[in-house]
Design an enzyme around this catalytic site. Structure first.
Site, PDB file in Angstrom:
ATOM      1  N   HIS A  23      26.501  38.816  40.831  1.00  0.00           N
ATOM      2  CA  HIS A  23      27.012  39.494  42.025  1.00  0.00           C
ATOM      3  C   HIS A  23      26.691  40.986  42.003  1.00  0.00           C
ATOM      4  CE1 HIS A  23      31.016  40.197  39.758  1.00  0.00           C
ATOM      5  NE2 HIS A  23      30.567  41.401  40.055  1.00  0.00           N
ATOM      6  N   ASP A  60      33.268  48.784  46.779  1.00  0.00           N
ATOM      7  CA  ASP A  60      34.348  47.830  47.008  1.00  0.00           C
ATOM      8  C   ASP A  60      35.702  48.417  46.640  1.00  0.00           C
ATOM      9  OD1 ASP A  60      33.907  47.789  44.186  1.00  0.00           O
ATOM     10  OD2 ASP A  60      32.659  46.008  44.396  1.00  0.00           O
ATOM     11  N   GLU A  82      29.845  37.636  45.826  1.00  0.00           N
ATOM     12  CA  GLU A  82      29.767  36.562  44.849  1.00  0.00           C
ATOM     13  C   GLU A  82      28.661  35.566  45.232  1.00  0.00           C
ATOM     14  OE1 GLU A  82      31.332  36.978  42.224  1.00  0.00           O
ATOM     15  OE2 GLU A  82      33.502  37.219  42.417  1.00  0.00           O
TER      16      GLU A  82
END
Length: 269
Positions: free
Chosen positions: A139, A67, A144
């Site tokens: 997560h 990410d 999430e």
């Protein structure tokens, strides 16, 4: 799932580093998925020390990070590229051109950027070993709770809990991003081997939900129950609420004997 419980976080890092070492030594062009956050810092320190000891080279390794914050400059100290440069990339011989992040500026379409990242992973031949952490809310990446279990790389709004957990990393004068680009759960599941590391008592509930709870979007990490080659490395604190710990310890000893006799069962070959 293979559950391995260590006495402390340092032992978790050493074991995780051994899996990375095995990958790099066994493949000519290894593809490694990376995670950020406080948990993998000890792992990256181990990797740097092994590199400096001449055990292996990162020169032919390609990496994909899980990410990156939305609309953040790569040179921003809070970007995940800066994190990886500080803890790993700038300390080993990896080609920075072969290190990828799911980036997206304010002017770019996050849907198009997500598809672009998926294509980059495919062009590299897929991820061999994906390093994962787990959030206190279950997560993985920034998927999430309520994230689709078939999701792909996309933009996600971070939960209040995740923002609170990460707020310690930002000073009062810094703006904390509330959205991020993340690999999807389906993307993570396509890695040939998933290696999740979790340490500390604050991760104990999430670990229990992941290992023994139902496979559910309410705990995204629980999808790893469905991965054919998932290894879960825990310290005693993170494993503290798990039942059947005696079995996990016993099974790990049996697996260690199998590894000694026949070599590690590695999913990327």
């Amino acid at each position: 799932m293979q559950i391995i419980i260590h006495d402390n976080a340092q032992q978790v890092a050493i074991n995780a580093a051994l899996w990375v070492q095995t990958l790099i030594k066994s493949k000519e062009q290894p593809v490694l998925g990376l995670a950020t956050g406080s948990t993998p810092i000890k792992l990256y320190k181990e990797l740097v020390e092994q590199y400096r000891a001449g055990l292996y080279s990162f020169a032919n390794t390609t990496t994909f990070n899980l990410d990156e914050y939305h609309n953040i400059d790569a040179n921003n100290p809070q970007s995940y590229r800066s994190f990886m440069c500080n803890h790993l990339f700038n300390q080993v011989d990896i080609d920075h051109n072969n290190t990828y992040f799911p980036t997206c500026t304010q002017a770019q379409n996050p849907r198009e950027q997500g598809k672009r990242y998926e294509d980059q992973i495919k062009q590299a031949g897929g991820i061999d070993l994906q390093i994962l952490g787990i959030g206190a809310n279950g997560h993985i990446g920034f998927n999430e709770p309520s994230s689709s279990l078939t999701s792909r790389t996309r933009i996600k709004t971070l939960t209040q809990q995740t923002l609170a957990d990460n707020s310690r990393l930002f000073s009062k004068n810094e703006i904390q991003p509330t959205t991020a680009m993340t690999m999807g759960i389906a993307t993570i599941m396509e890695a040939r081997c998933a290696l999740l590391i979790a340490t500390g008592s604050n991760k104990a509930k999430a670990v229990k939900d992941m290992v023994t709870g139902p496979v559910s979007a309410s705990c995204p990490a629980s999808i790893l129950q469905m991965h054919e080659n998932a290894i879960i490395l825990l310290d005693k604190e993170a494993a503290s609420t798990l039942e059947n710990q005696s079995y996990y310890i016993w099974a790990d000893k049996q697996n260690a004997q199998l590894n000694e006799n026949f070599g590690r069962d590695i999913g990327w070959i």
